[in-house]
Design a protein around this motif. Structure first.
Motif, PDB file in Angstrom:
ATOM      1  N   ILE A 193       0.862  -1.183   0.000  1.00 44.70           N
ATOM      2  CA  ILE A 193       0.000   0.000   0.000  1.00 44.70           C
ATOM      3  C   ILE A 193       0.898   1.232   0.000  1.00 44.70           C
ATOM      4  N   ILE A 194       0.703   2.079  -0.968  1.00 44.87           N
ATOM      5  CA  ILE A 194       1.503   3.320  -1.017  1.00 44.87           C
ATOM      6  C   ILE A 194       0.585   4.434  -0.528  1.00 44.87           C
ATOM      7  N   ARG A 232      -4.266 -10.599 -13.654  1.00 48.63           N
ATOM      8  CA  ARG A 232      -4.694 -10.962 -15.005  1.00 48.63           C
ATOM      9  C   ARG A 232      -4.316  -9.873 -16.012  1.00 48.63           C
ATOM     10  N   ARG A 233      -3.831  -8.747 -15.512  1.00 45.31           N
ATOM     11  CA  ARG A 233      -3.502  -7.638 -16.420  1.00 45.31           C
ATOM     12  C   ARG A 233      -2.173  -7.897 -17.133  1.00 45.31           C
ATOM     13  N   ASP A 234      -1.810  -7.013 -18.053  1.00 46.47           N
ATOM     14  CA  ASP A 234      -0.625  -7.305 -18.875  1.00 46.47           C
ATOM     15  C   ASP A 234       0.693  -6.903 -18.198  1.00 46.47           C
ATOM     16  N   LEU A 235       0.873  -5.623 -17.927  1.00 49.25           N
ATOM     17  CA  LEU A 235       2.159  -5.134 -17.417  1.00 49.25           C
ATOM     18  C   LEU A 235       2.024  -4.746 -15.949  1.00 49.25           C
ATOM     19  N   THR A 236       3.118  -4.853 -15.215  1.00 51.95           N
ATOM     20  CA  THR A 236       3.037  -4.478 -13.786  1.00 51.95           C
ATOM     21  C   THR A 236       2.574  -3.028 -13.638  1.00 51.95           C
ATOM     22  N   ILE A 237       3.038  -2.161 -14.535  1.00 49.24           N
ATOM     23  CA  ILE A 237       2.679  -0.737 -14.389  1.00 49.24           C
ATOM     24  C   ILE A 237       1.214  -0.469 -14.742  1.00 49.24           C
ATOM     25  N   ASN A 238       0.554  -1.466 -15.347  1.00 49.15           N
ATOM     26  CA  ASN A 238      -0.865  -1.309 -15.706  1.00 49.15           C
ATOM     27  C   ASN A 238      -1.779  -2.007 -14.706  1.00 49.15           C
ATOM     28  N   ALA A 239      -1.220  -2.455 -13.586  1.00 50.17           N
ATOM     29  CA  ALA A 239      -2.023  -3.277 -12.658  1.00 50.17           C
ATOM     30  C   ALA A 239      -2.191  -2.589 -11.304  1.00 50.17           C
ATOM     31  N   LEU A 240      -2.068  -1.264 -11.297  1.00 51.03           N
ATOM     32  CA  LEU A 240      -2.185  -0.548 -10.018  1.00 51.03           C
ATOM     33  C   LEU A 240      -3.629  -0.126  -9.771  1.00 51.03           C
ATOM     34  N   PHE A 241      -4.004  -0.090  -8.485  1.00 50.28           N
ATOM     35  CA  PHE A 241      -5.337   0.393  -8.096  1.00 50.28           C
ATOM     36  C   PHE A 241      -5.169   1.662  -7.260  1.00 50.28           C
ATOM     37  N   TYR A 242      -6.121   2.570  -7.407  1.00 50.63           N
ATOM     38  CA  TYR A 242      -6.143   3.781  -6.579  1.00 50.63           C
ATOM     39  C   TYR A 242      -7.481   3.790  -5.859  1.00 50.63           C
ATOM     40  N   GLU A 243      -7.433   3.956  -4.531  1.00 50.10           N
ATOM     41  CA  GLU A 243      -8.708   3.904  -3.791  1.00 50.10           C
ATOM     42  C   GLU A 243      -9.001   5.253  -3.138  1.00 50.10           C
ATOM     43  N   ILE A 244     -10.292   5.502  -2.890  1.00 47.20           N
ATOM     44  CA  ILE A 244     -10.699   6.844  -2.461  1.00 47.20           C
ATOM     45  C   ILE A 244     -11.036   6.938  -0.965  1.00 47.20           C
ATOM     46  N   GLU A 245     -10.762   5.865  -0.201  1.00 48.12           N
ATOM     47  CA  GLU A 245     -10.951   5.977   1.259  1.00 48.12           C
ATOM     48  C   GLU A 245      -9.796   6.759   1.862  1.00 48.12           C
ATOM     49  N   PHE A 259      -6.978   7.449  -0.261  1.00 43.75           N
ATOM     50  CA  PHE A 259      -6.232   7.957  -1.431  1.00 43.75           C
ATOM     51  C   PHE A 259      -4.893   7.259  -1.579  1.00 43.75           C
ATOM     52  N   SER A 260      -4.865   5.972  -1.324  1.00 43.16           N
ATOM     53  CA  SER A 260      -3.592   5.261  -1.481  1.00 43.16           C
ATOM     54  C   SER A 260      -3.605   4.431  -2.770  1.00 43.16           C
ATOM     55  N   ILE A 261      -2.398   3.994  -3.131  1.00 41.60           N
ATOM     56  CA  ILE A 261      -2.261   3.108  -4.295  1.00 41.60           C
ATOM     57  C   ILE A 261      -2.103   1.686  -3.762  1.00 41.60           C
ATOM     58  N   ILE A 262      -2.766   0.746  -4.406  1.00 40.64           N
ATOM     59  CA  ILE A 262      -2.669  -0.659  -4.005  1.00 40.64           C
ATOM     60  C   ILE A 262      -1.902  -1.384  -5.109  1.00 40.64           C
ATOM     61  N   ASP A 263      -0.785  -1.986  -4.720  1.00 35.02           N
ATOM     62  CA  ASP A 263       0.119  -2.536  -5.731  1.00 35.02           C
ATOM     63  C   ASP A 263       0.387  -4.018  -5.462  1.00 35.02           C
ATOM     64  N   TYR A 264      -0.201  -4.891  -6.258  1.00 34.06           N
ATOM     65  CA  TYR A 264      -0.012  -6.339  -6.079  1.00 34.06           C
ATOM     66  C   TYR A 264       1.183  -6.875  -6.852  1.00 34.06           C
ATOM     67  N   THR A 265       1.609  -6.173  -7.883  1.00 35.45           N
ATOM     68  CA  THR A 265       2.553  -6.789  -8.830  1.00 35.45           C
ATOM     69  C   THR A 265       3.920  -6.104  -8.894  1.00 35.45           C
ATOM     70  N   GLY A 266       4.142  -5.108  -8.054  1.00 33.84           N
ATOM     71  CA  GLY A 266       5.429  -4.402  -8.116  1.00 33.84           C
ATOM     72  C   GLY A 266       5.432  -3.292  -9.146  1.00 33.84           C
ATOM     73  N   GLY A 267       4.274  -2.832  -9.538  1.00 30.86           N
ATOM     74  CA  GLY A 267       4.173  -1.812 -10.578  1.00 30.86           C
ATOM     75  C   GLY A 267       4.772  -0.465 -10.181  1.00 30.86           C
ATOM     76  N   VAL A 268       4.645  -0.113  -8.897  1.00 33.74           N
ATOM     77  CA  VAL A 268       5.165   1.205  -8.487  1.00 33.74           C
ATOM     78  C   VAL A 268       6.695   1.219  -8.577  1.00 33.74           C
ATOM     79  N   ASP A 269       7.334   0.129  -8.125  1.00 37.44           N
ATOM     80  CA  ASP A 269       8.800   0.062  -8.259  1.00 37.44           C
ATOM     81  C   ASP A 269       9.191   0.160  -9.733  1.00 37.44           C
ATOM     82  N   ASP A 270       8.454  -0.531 -10.575  1.00 42.27           N
ATOM     83  CA  ASP A 270       8.792  -0.499 -12.003  1.00 42.27           C
ATOM     84  C   ASP A 270       8.571   0.895 -12.594  1.00 42.27           C
ATOM     85  N   LEU A 271       7.532   1.583 -12.126  1.00 41.95           N
ATOM     86  CA  LEU A 271       7.330   2.961 -12.599  1.00 41.95           C
ATOM     87  C   LEU A 271       8.482   3.843 -12.141  1.00 41.95           C
ATOM     88  N   ASN A 272       8.907   3.659 -10.896  1.00 43.66           N
ATOM     89  CA  ASN A 272      10.002   4.487 -10.377  1.00 43.66           C
ATOM     90  C   ASN A 272      11.305   4.221 -11.116  1.00 43.66           C
TER      91      ASN A 272
END
Ligand code: ATP
Ligand code: MG
Length: 456
Positions: A19-20, A146-159, A161-174
């Motif tokens: 959780i970011i 089930r998504r294609d790329l780690t950077i395309n598998a991020l969730f943003y939630e509105i409770e 306002f955090s990012i939920i990252d199951y696949t390491g997408g945030v590290d890959d974006l960084n």
């Protein structure tokens, strides 16, 4: 970080996402579409989990403006239809709900899924696939994997306002890395178009492709020929239109994908030690990107003429093409026939192919006349030709780029405006007219003019 399951999309046993929190990322609600936020809040108020997902989160994280804001939720399609009265169901097997807002805005909402449609066993219309459809809904973790790329598998939630990252997408974006989720060999075998998505996102963002993903592309790129032509065509034009076609082509050439998509370039890209064709091609794609970077959209015939020009020079010695008499006519017919043949895999309309052939066949004539440098510009007889406007614009475009070769310099906005306006007279998109109506401005098999062109 949980490891991606080996097949990239089978159910995962309780993976714990990273959780970011809001304090550690720059995504602000201000940049999220108002209607998308409304949908998220409405779902929350109805007791559902709902996230902003996919490319929208990726682009917001990178500080870009997303093209679309997609939402995934645990609400089933039937529940969504009840929550959003102004909505409709689309899709036969994987049902999406489109929510309509005043002004024509549409927000797409999907229920969390276990698998991507291309990863389904028996993908297609088999009985097995139909039965599996009932069993397609999943939890957020499954939806991420089930998504294609780690950077395309991020969730943003509105409770929170955090990012939920199951696949390491945030590290890959960084770190600027494009990585296929799961086993790339298996994911590419299931859906070869994912290879196009890899190079698209690497090119657009100037990211590196991770090694396992890259090596698997070399093993699977030939499988792109198994995909439906319409899908390949759409994906290909998405890349040509995306303002990053030059870096896209570099990656496509280096990965082997380019000559699978455009096999007629094989001989000239693989055998040419001097790299002449590669250099010419990349230069032409640079022109396309500069124009698209200026917010204009080149019509298909100009895109394709720029794309095919280096091939025509290498294959047909275009520069030395005859400009007069029966040989010129014969050359034009040959060029037209070859263009018909090589563009089969891209399913281009007849009318567009005709204009492409016209632009290429007449280019040497314009070069020759320009070299004469006659006072008062183009000769009168040339100006009278029905093809003059289209060919002159194409010529000016190539010439303008010679004059201002800096890759970032804007191309003369007046010229851009002229060339991106719908083609003169018959638009390239229109089919040649039927018998009995006014004849087409150019017709490959009628007499007269250099390219069998009718004067008007
Ligand atoms: P763009 O900015 O070009 O729209 P995008 O990532 O949003 O990029 P879409 O085609 O809109 O691309 O797809 C939305 C999401 O669906 C992707 O972010 C990805 O998570 C998922 N997706 C799309 N195509 C595939 C595929 N072939 N296999 C698995 N997941 C896919
Ligand atoms: Mg998208």
């Amino acid at each position: 970080m949980p490891a991606a399951p080996e097949n990239g999309c089978l159910p995962v046993v309780d993976p714990v996402p990273r959780i970011i929190p809001r304090s550690e990322h720059a995504i602000s609600r201000k940049n999220i579409d108002r209607e998308a936020l409304k949908v998220l809040y409405r779902l929350r108020d109805a007791g559902h989990t709902a996230y902003l997902v996919g490319g929208g989160v990726r682009d917001l994280y990178l500080g870009k403006t997303p093209k679309d804001f997609d939402i995934s939720t645990d609400a089933r399609p039937g529940q969504l239809r009840k929550i959003f009265r102004n909505s409709r169901l689309i899709g036969r097997r994987f049902r999406l709900v489109q929510v309509f807002f005043p002004g024509g805005k549409i927000i797409e909402v999907s229920t969390f899924r276990r698998r991507n449609e291309y990863d389904e066993a028996g993908n297609g219309d088999s009985r097995e696939a139909v039965l599996a459809a009932d069993n397609t809904f999943g939890n957020p973790a499954e939806d991420a994997f089930r998504r294609d790329l780690t950077i395309n598998a991020l969730f943003y939630e509105i409770e929170n306002f955090s990012i939920i990252d199951y696949t390491g997408g945030v590290d890959d974006l960084n770190r600027g890395i494009i990585r296929m989720i799961g086993d790339p060999d298996r994911r590419f075998a299931r859906d070869p178009v994912r290879m196009l998505r890899v190079i698209r996102h690497a090119a657009r963002n100037n990211f590196m492709v991770e090694e396992k993903t890259w090596l698997a592309m070399a093993r699977h790129c030939q499988e792109l020929t198994l995909c439906p032509v319409s899908r390949i065509r759409d994906e290909f034009f998405r890349d040509l239109h995306g303002s990053a076609s030059q870096p896209w082509a570099r990656l496509a050439m280096d990965s082997g994908i380019f000559v699978v998509l455009l096999p007629f370039y094989k001989k000239y890209l693989l055998d040419d030690a001097a790299d002449t064709t590669r250099v010419r091609l990349l230069a032409n794609l640079g022109i396309i990107d500069r124009i698209h970077g200026q917010g204009a959209l080149l019509p298909d015939h100009l895109l394709l003429a720029l794309l095919l020009l280096p091939w025509a020079k290498a294959e047909l010695n275009l520069a030395a093409a005859p400009q007069k008499g029966p040989q010129a006519h014969q050359f034009s017919r040959l060029l037209r026939a070859r263009i018909d043949e090589i563009l089969v895999p891209l399913n281009i309309s007849r009318a567009v192919k005709e204009v492409v052939a016209l632009l290429l066949a007449n280019l040497p004539l314009f070069e020759q006349e320009d070299r004469k440098g006659s006072e008062g510009g183009w000769p009168k007889w040339l100006k009278k030709k029905s093809y003059f406007k289209d060919c002159e614009r194409f010529y000016r475009l190539l010439h303008e780029v010679d004059r201002s070769p800096q890759p970032l310099a804007p191309i003369d906005p007046e010229l851009v405006n002229e060339i991106t306006r719908p083609a003169s007279r018959k638009s390239a998109k229109r089919r040649p007219s039927h018998r009995g109506s006014r004849g087409p401005a150019f017709a490959s098999n009628s007499g007269g003019g250099i390219f069998g062109l009718k004067k008007r």
